[in-house]
Design an enzyme around this catalytic site. Structure first.
Site, PDB file in Angstrom:
ATOM      1  N   GLU A   1     -49.476 -65.587  -1.179  1.00  0.00           N
ATOM      2  CA  GLU A   1     -50.661 -64.756  -0.244  1.00  0.00           C
ATOM      3  C   GLU A   1     -51.479 -65.965   0.598  1.00  0.00           C
ATOM      4  OE1 GLU A   1     -52.136 -61.350  -2.521  1.00  0.00           O
ATOM      5  OE2 GLU A   1     -52.845 -62.801  -3.828  1.00  0.00           O
TER       6      GLU A   1
ATOM      7  N   ASP B   1     -62.026 -63.596  -1.070  1.00  0.00           N
ATOM      8  CA  ASP B   1     -61.223 -64.252   0.009  1.00  0.00           C
ATOM      9  C   ASP B   1     -62.217 -64.456   1.188  1.00  0.00           C
ATOM     10  OD1 ASP B   1     -59.251 -63.517  -1.637  1.00  0.00           O
ATOM     11  OD2 ASP B   1     -57.866 -62.578  -0.123  1.00  0.00           O
TER      12      ASP B   1
HETATM   13  C1  FRU Z   1     -55.629 -62.417  -2.268  1.00  0.00           C
HETATM   14  C2  FRU Z   1     -55.425 -61.056  -1.804  1.00  0.00           C
HETATM   15  C3  FRU Z   1     -55.239 -60.804  -0.300  1.00  0.00           C
HETATM   16  C4  FRU Z   1     -55.927 -59.710   0.069  1.00  0.00           C
HETATM   17  C5  FRU Z   1     -56.839 -59.614  -0.720  1.00  0.00           C
HETATM   18  C6  FRU Z   1     -57.455 -57.823  -1.087  1.00  0.00           C
HETATM   19  O1  FRU Z   1     -56.785 -62.563  -2.962  1.00  0.00           O
HETATM   20  O2  FRU Z   1     -54.496 -60.295  -2.620  1.00  0.00           O
HETATM   21  O3  FRU Z   1     -53.748 -61.054  -0.238  1.00  0.00           O
HETATM   22  O4  FRU Z   1     -55.869 -59.557   1.568  1.00  0.00           O
HETATM   23  O5  FRU Z   1     -56.788 -60.215  -1.875  1.00  0.00           O
HETATM   24  O6  FRU Z   1     -58.574 -57.849  -1.848  1.00  0.00           O
END
Ligand code: FRU
Length: 444
Positions: free
Chosen positions: A311, A73
């Site tokens: 997300e 991310d």
């Molecule tokens: C999306 C996610 C986000 C979270 C992160 C944790 O890729 O699930 O929501 O912040 O990955 O690694």
């Protein structure tokens, strides 16, 4: 889209406001009764088309931004108005990272935020960890956002678990810290003069489920991914986040407004376990200039009985409209509805209320069928460039659940852990379309 029963919502709102204010939680703001549910009827129309299907990425040929770390991310440093910031000629991005010798599936347990900088918005130089050693809250840090104003960077992130905890927990709190940004020939880009790290939002158990509620039989729990937004129409400032609809599973059920029209409901079965799918897109309004105090508001969108995880929600404005985007996985859809790993979106004329799925079904970008997990965590920039990371590719028909059972070497070989080729989308009224594939990691 269905607007919830306004009277019921207002009563709940008033009651919640009293309870919440006395419990020293953030107070509730206006807007009750404006949450819209992404219905099973709308989601049942999801279809991969030429306009929403990304081209196949040859993962094996994409060079990692840094051999030392998995990168997933990612978000850019932005100005208050959402545009991408340029500091002394540099763009800066922040990424969740973990050492590249960690099994890809384990990376979330030790995630740390690192930053990269670039003059051309495409070739990224690793700067280092963002926060001074030991200062960030949580046993690990998950996604967030960053905004700079007058040389001061405001960092928002998810503190997951507690520092030093013996057993990994999934508690998630939204945190803010700030620092000065400096650019020098000798040290490159650095952050100094750090503030304390302050928890700005936690679920209040009225609109957003607490971890304790979620642990009473739900599949997963989310209260994360704070994303800063200044409303260009009002100048008011907000944090968007991923949450879950309130209540324990025993208290929730699939209501007609989660399912769809009477006609649709007449021929549509809703398996009981669908109620465990309660993804939501939350919002809270800033009440001080420091961006450390917020009023929690009812969610913008819920996916009750449709999807478990909405997300990294974020907004792009165009014309008079708000475009609300979110990411989800194919295995997060409730039984009886299905969709690919993808970027989904909603459009409204107002920040709060009235969201309708883009393109009728909400699907904006999906991975190609032959490489269904090739990218994830899409984020749309103000000019329609969409960034994401290279996830699991060329799985030879295996699903995401099979990956953990493969030899370690196989898992490393099929995981990207770097920025994927960016895409360009066009946005017109309530329609979007993928118009171009760009180079990996392009933020422009
Ligand atoms: C999306 C996610 C986000 C979270 C992160 C944790 O890729 O699930 O929501 O912040 O990955 O690694």
């Amino acid at each position: 889209m269905f607007i919830r029963n306004r009277k019921k919502a207002l009563t709940t709102f008033a009651l919640a406001a009293t309870l919440v204010a006395s419990a020293n939680f953030p107070t509730l703001a206006e807007g009750a009764g404006t949450t819209v549910n992404w219905t099973r009827e709308q989601a049942s129309k999801i279809q991969q088309t030429a306009d929403n299907t990304a081209p196949y990425f040859n993962g094996g040929e994409i060079e990692k931004m840094t051999p030392d770390y998995h990168v997933w991310d990612t978000w850019p440093l932005r100005n208050r108005d959402g545009s991408i910031a340029v500091i002394n000629g540099y763009k800066i991005i922040f990424s969740l990272t973990a050492p590249s010798n960690i099994l890809p599936g384990k990376r979330h347990d030790i995630a740390e935020i690192r930053y990269f900088y670039s003059k051309n918005g495409q070739d990224w130089e690793l700067g280092g960890t963002v926060f001074p050693e030991g200062e960030a809250l949580g046993s690990r840090q998950w996604a967030g956002s960053a905004m700079v104003d007058n040389g001061k960077v405001n960092f928002f992130y998810t503190a997951t678990g507690r520092k030093g905890e013996e057993h990994l927990s999934y508690e998630q709190r939204l945190v803010k810290a700030s620092a000065d940004i400096e650019v020098s020939k000798k040290d490159g880009i650095t952050f100094s003069n750090w503030s304390d790290h302050k928890v700005i939002l936690e679920p209040e158990g009225k609109y957003y489920q607490t971890m304790e509620e979620g642990m009473q039989g739900d599949i997963a729990y989310a209260f994360r991914d704070p994303w800063f937004f200044e409303d260009p129409k009002t100048g008011e400032e907000y944090i968007l986040f991923e949450g879950n609809s309130n209540g324990t599973p025993a208290e929730r059920m699939c209501e007609p407004e989660h399912i769809g029209s009477e006609e649709f409901r007449a021929n549509h079965e809703v398996p009981e376990v669908s109620k465990l799918h309660n993804g939501s897109i939350g919002i809270a309004k800033a009440t001080n200039d420091d961006l450390t105090e917020f009023e929690i508001m009812p969610p913008l969108v819920e996916a009750n009985c449709v999807n478990q995880e909405l997300e990294r929600p974020h907004i792009v404005t165009k014309g008079n409209k708000y475009y609300l985007f979110t990411d989800t996985h194919l295995n997060k859809f409730a039984p009886g509805v299905s969709g690919p790993d993808g970027l989904f979106g909603f459009v409204s004329d107002t920040l709060v209320g009235g969201y309708e799925p883009l393109n009728g079904d909400g699907l904006v970008i999906s991975n190609p069928k032959e490489n269904p997990y090739q990218a994830y965590s899409w984020m749309v920039m103000p000019n329609g460039t969409v960034v994401s990371f290279l996830n699991f590719f060329d799985l030879e028909g295996k699903t995401i659940n099979d990956i953990g059972h493969q030899p370690h070497e196989w898992q490393f070989e099929h995981f990207g852990g770097t920025l994927a080729p960016s895409l360009k989308i066009s946005i017109n009224q309530d329609k979007t379309k993928i118009v171009k594939e760009l180079e990996p990691g392009v933020f422009k």
